[in-house]
Design a protein around this motif. Structure first.
Motif, mmCIF file in Angstrom:
data_model
loop_
_atom_site.group_PDB
_atom_site.id
_atom_site.type_symbol
_atom_site.label_atom_id
_atom_site.label_comp_id
_atom_site.label_asym_id
_atom_site.label_seq_id
_atom_site.Cartn_x
_atom_site.Cartn_y
_atom_site.Cartn_z
ATOM 1 N N PHE A 154 0.832 -1.201 0.000
ATOM 2 C CA PHE A 154 0.000 0.000 0.000
ATOM 3 C C PHE A 154 0.868 1.252 0.000
ATOM 4 O O PHE A 154 0.592 2.211 -0.731
ATOM 5 C CB PHE A 154 -0.922 -0.003 1.219
ATOM 6 C CG PHE A 154 -1.832 1.190 1.283
ATOM 7 C CD1 PHE A 154 -2.922 1.296 0.433
ATOM 8 C CD2 PHE A 154 -1.595 2.218 2.184
ATOM 9 C CE1 PHE A 154 -3.760 2.404 0.483
ATOM 10 C CE2 PHE A 154 -2.428 3.324 2.242
ATOM 11 C CZ PHE A 154 -3.504 3.417 1.393
ATOM 12 N N THR A 155 1.939 1.270 0.802
ATOM 13 C CA THR A 155 2.842 2.422 0.843
ATOM 14 C C THR A 155 3.498 2.648 -0.512
ATOM 15 O O THR A 155 3.617 3.787 -0.983
ATOM 16 C CB THR A 155 3.929 2.212 1.907
ATOM 17 O OG1 THR A 155 3.310 2.054 3.195
ATOM 18 C CG2 THR A 155 4.883 3.402 1.961
ATOM 19 N N ALA A 156 3.910 1.562 -1.157
ATOM 20 C CA ALA A 156 4.527 1.672 -2.479
ATOM 21 C C ALA A 156 3.535 2.229 -3.494
ATOM 22 O O ALA A 156 3.894 3.057 -4.348
ATOM 23 C CB ALA A 156 5.035 0.305 -2.933
ATOM 24 N N MET A 157 2.281 1.807 -3.409
ATOM 25 C CA MET A 157 1.267 2.301 -4.332
ATOM 26 C C MET A 157 1.004 3.786 -4.127
ATOM 27 O O MET A 157 0.847 4.534 -5.096
ATOM 28 C CB MET A 157 -0.031 1.511 -4.158
ATOM 29 C CG MET A 157 0.049 0.088 -4.664
ATOM 30 S SD MET A 157 -1.533 -0.735 -4.541
ATOM 31 C CE MET A 157 -2.523 0.289 -5.621
ATOM 32 N N ILE A 158 0.981 4.219 -2.882
ATOM 33 C CA ILE A 158 0.803 5.643 -2.600
ATOM 34 C C ILE A 158 1.973 6.438 -3.162
ATOM 35 O O ILE A 158 1.799 7.515 -3.751
ATOM 36 C CB ILE A 158 0.679 5.878 -1.085
ATOM 37 C CG1 ILE A 158 -0.629 5.273 -0.555
ATOM 38 C CG2 ILE A 158 0.732 7.375 -0.770
ATOM 39 C CD1 ILE A 158 -1.876 5.886 -1.135
ATOM 40 N N ALA A 159 3.188 5.899 -3.006
ATOM 41 C CA ALA A 159 4.375 6.572 -3.532
ATOM 42 C C ALA A 159 4.298 6.693 -5.048
ATOM 43 O O ALA A 159 4.632 7.746 -5.623
ATOM 44 C CB ALA A 159 5.628 5.809 -3.114
ATOM 45 N N ILE A 160 3.861 5.616 -5.718
ATOM 46 C CA ILE A 160 3.722 5.646 -7.182
ATOM 47 C C ILE A 160 2.691 6.689 -7.599
ATOM 48 O O ILE A 160 2.907 7.475 -8.531
ATOM 49 C CB ILE A 160 3.319 4.258 -7.712
ATOM 50 C CG1 ILE A 160 4.461 3.256 -7.507
ATOM 51 C CG2 ILE A 160 2.929 4.327 -9.189
ATOM 52 C CD1 ILE A 160 4.069 1.815 -7.758
ATOM 53 N N LEU A 161 1.565 6.700 -6.900
ATOM 54 C CA LEU A 161 0.508 7.658 -7.219
ATOM 55 C C LEU A 161 0.998 9.091 -7.052
ATOM 56 O O LEU A 161 0.792 9.935 -7.938
ATOM 57 C CB LEU A 161 -0.702 7.404 -6.322
ATOM 58 C CG LEU A 161 -1.874 8.378 -6.483
ATOM 59 C CD1 LEU A 161 -2.441 8.303 -7.894
ATOM 60 C CD2 LEU A 161 -2.958 8.074 -5.450
ATOM 61 N N LEU A 162 1.666 9.374 -5.937
ATOM 62 C CA LEU A 162 2.169 10.727 -5.685
ATOM 63 C C LEU A 162 3.219 11.119 -6.720
ATOM 64 O O LEU A 162 3.265 12.266 -7.174
ATOM 65 C CB LEU A 162 2.758 10.808 -4.274
ATOM 66 C CG LEU A 162 1.752 10.708 -3.122
ATOM 67 C CD1 LEU A 162 2.477 10.715 -1.780
ATOM 68 C CD2 LEU A 162 0.744 11.855 -3.176
#
Length: 251
Positions: A154-162
């Protein structure tokens, strides 16, 4: 239902909060969810075949691509915020995404026909191969979907989105992130990272379907779960297709 945690915005623990099931209501099953995913897959492939064929017949498929992308995005938002509507909208989402994917795939296939023939078919096979591999890893518990695993993905996905949001904003101001579109080692590395995260998210989605069935989610969550899994598969396919296109452009 604290077990329901996923990096997929279409499938996450909030979906299962405040869910009430009446005594006479039919409940979700894992097999039912996978059957509905199969129906969505057939719809995607059928719609994609249409725009693919139209492109190679010389037709203008961009209106189909744009309409499919916009329609799919709108339907996805509605389904995410109104999960009980998934049985009525999920097939429409699959249709729209199929139109978009078929058009984009045909354009790339034609663009790289000389350097990388069969690019799209390889992307399709790799997508299903990755999905099958992740399912095996999940089914035999070779990799376990723990809370720590979920948090990392989930943290990695948020980083990708940002990252992509910042890149989009900077592009609007004239500061171009060329490595988002070129075939440099950095661009390829970022692409590979996104593919890994998309693959890991599949395991979280498999786990959510299993847990949803085990904890007695209502029947319409079969459609919602199938929709969420399709979102992940499409994300994975697009990134594999992009990776192959980048590799082809380096030849």
């Amino acid at each position: 239902m604290g077990l329901f945690k996923s990096g997929n915005p279409a499938i996450n623990e909030k979906v299962f909060n405040n869910v009430t099931v009446t005594g006479n209501e039919e409940l979700m099953t894992a097999s039912g969810a996978m059957k509905k995913f199969g129906l969505l897959l057939v719809m995607v492939l059928g719609a994609a075949s249409f725009t693919w064929s139209e492109f190679f017949k010389g037709g203008d498929v961009m209106p189909w691509a744009i309409g499919g992308a916009v329609g799919g995005f709108v339907l996805a938002l509605v389904i995410i915020f109104k999960q009980s509507w998934a049985p009525y909208l999920a097939l429409g989402y699959a249709l729209c995404e199929g139109l978009f994917l078929g058009a984009i795939s045909a354009v790339l296939e034609a663009a790289f026909a000389q350097k990388y023939p069969g690019l799209v078919m390889q992307a399709v096979l790799m997508t299903f191969g990755v999905a099958a591999g992740m399912f095996v890893l999940y089914y035999f518990r070779i990799i376990r979907v723990t809370n720590t695993f979920r948090k990392i993905v989930f943290t990695a996905m948020i980083a990708i989105l940002l990252f992509y949001i910042v890149a989009f904003i900077l592009n609007l101001t004239g500061s171009h992130f060329y490595y988002l579109h070129d075939s440099s080692p950095l661009a390829i590395g970022i692409n590979l990272f996104v593919i890994v995260i998309a693959a890991l998210r599949l395991m979280i989605d498999f786990d959510l379907i299993e847990q949803g069935a085990a904890q007695g989610a209502p029947k319409y969550f079969e459609w919602y779960s199938a929709f969420g899994l399709m979102v992940t598969m499409i994300w994975l396919y697009l990134n594999i297709l992009r990776l192959l296109a980048r590799l082809a452009s380096r030849k």
